[in-house]
Design an enzyme around this catalytic site. Sequence first.
Site, PDB file in Angstrom:
ATOM      1  N   LEU A  56      -0.984   8.476  23.436  1.00  0.00           N
ATOM      2  CA  LEU A  56      -1.728   7.344  22.899  1.00  0.00           C
ATOM      3  C   LEU A  56      -0.727   6.390  22.267  1.00  0.00           C
ATOM      4  O   LEU A  56       0.288   6.829  21.707  1.00  0.00           O
ATOM      5  CB  LEU A  56      -2.734   7.802  21.838  1.00  0.00           C
ATOM      6  CG  LEU A  56      -3.891   8.697  22.294  1.00  0.00           C
ATOM      7  CD1 LEU A  56      -4.744   9.097  21.093  1.00  0.00           C
ATOM      8  CD2 LEU A  56      -4.744   8.000  23.343  1.00  0.00           C
ATOM      9  N   ASP A  57      -0.999   5.096  22.339  1.00  0.00           N
ATOM     10  CA  ASP A  57      -0.138   4.111  21.692  1.00  0.00           C
ATOM     11  C   ASP A  57      -0.015   4.397  20.199  1.00  0.00           C
ATOM     12  O   ASP A  57      -0.899   4.998  19.586  1.00  0.00           O
ATOM     13  CB  ASP A  57      -0.709   2.691  21.863  1.00  0.00           C
ATOM     14  CG  ASP A  57      -0.624   2.190  23.286  1.00  0.00           C
ATOM     15  OD1 ASP A  57       0.113   2.783  24.092  1.00  0.00           O
ATOM     16  OD2 ASP A  57      -1.311   1.199  23.596  1.00  0.00           O
ATOM     17  N   TRP A  58       1.067   3.936  19.622  1.00  0.00           N
ATOM     18  CA  TRP A  58       1.364   4.096  18.196  1.00  0.00           C
ATOM     19  C   TRP A  58       0.178   3.700  17.320  1.00  0.00           C
ATOM     20  O   TRP A  58      -0.181   4.410  16.381  1.00  0.00           O
ATOM     21  CB  TRP A  58       2.586   3.225  17.875  1.00  0.00           C
ATOM     22  CG  TRP A  58       2.967   3.139  16.432  1.00  0.00           C
ATOM     23  CD1 TRP A  58       3.350   4.172  15.622  1.00  0.00           C
ATOM     24  CD2 TRP A  58       3.030   1.955  15.631  1.00  0.00           C
ATOM     25  NE1 TRP A  58       3.658   3.698  14.361  1.00  0.00           N
ATOM     26  CE2 TRP A  58       3.464   2.346  14.330  1.00  0.00           C
ATOM     27  CE3 TRP A  58       2.775   0.605  15.874  1.00  0.00           C
ATOM     28  CZ2 TRP A  58       3.639   1.435  13.291  1.00  0.00           C
ATOM     29  CZ3 TRP A  58       2.953  -0.300  14.835  1.00  0.00           C
ATOM     30  CH2 TRP A  58       3.371   0.110  13.560  1.00  0.00           C
ATOM     31  N   THR A  60      -3.023   3.282  18.317  1.00  0.00           N
ATOM     32  CA  THR A  60      -4.293   3.847  18.758  1.00  0.00           C
ATOM     33  C   THR A  60      -4.512   5.210  18.125  1.00  0.00           C
ATOM     34  O   THR A  60      -3.614   6.052  18.111  1.00  0.00           O
ATOM     35  CB  THR A  60      -4.320   3.987  20.292  1.00  0.00           C
ATOM     36  OG1 THR A  60      -4.067   2.714  20.885  1.00  0.00           O
ATOM     37  CG2 THR A  60      -5.662   4.512  20.770  1.00  0.00           C
TER      38      THR A  60
END
Length: 211
Positions: A56-58, A60
């Site tokens: 997951l993105d930083w 998110t």
Amino acid sequence: MPLSNIQILHEDAAILVINKPTLLLSVPGRAEDNKDCLITRLQENGYPDALIVHRLDWETSGIILLARDADSHRELSRQFHDRETEKAYTALCWGQPALDSGSIDLPLRYDPPTKPRHVVDHEQGKHALTFWRIVERCADHCRVELTPITGRSHQLRVHMLSIGHPLLGDRLYANPEALAAHERLCLHASMLSFTHPVTGERLKFECPASF
């Protein structure tokens, strides 16, 4: 670093299901000041066998799945690659879409001049497909459920931007009004379904967003 606010939703001998907080990397970054991340915290606090399956993105938050042995990692990675998993995200988007649901089928690619941004590119981009539906309409924004069929980097953020409804608090893609509307990126992995790599049981995990 301690586990602190990292919530473990499920654990057994083969898998870990985690509710990742916002502003935490999934894996270490390249720079020395980007070493703190989810996988390192788990490995240093009782789960030395934890292996990343997807990211997951930083910014998110939400459900992320980890394996605890090589065979489970291989099987779960295959399920993600072959699109046998099901995922849903909760997000807040700026403005009021004319429709209550729809799909976005636009190819995406990484854009080095504006890194780490991604852009729509009909010639060089990779196929990306997202389904969306409105859950609640508010005064200046909407709560939406986003279902990515493909798993491109920044897919949900760029796709919602492409239809004129960037996500609230998105420092990379939001317009000034959407950026100022929330202190964090309003994107949360709220549902994940997959087949257990050992038992073969179909599992479904849900975790509501904090925004």
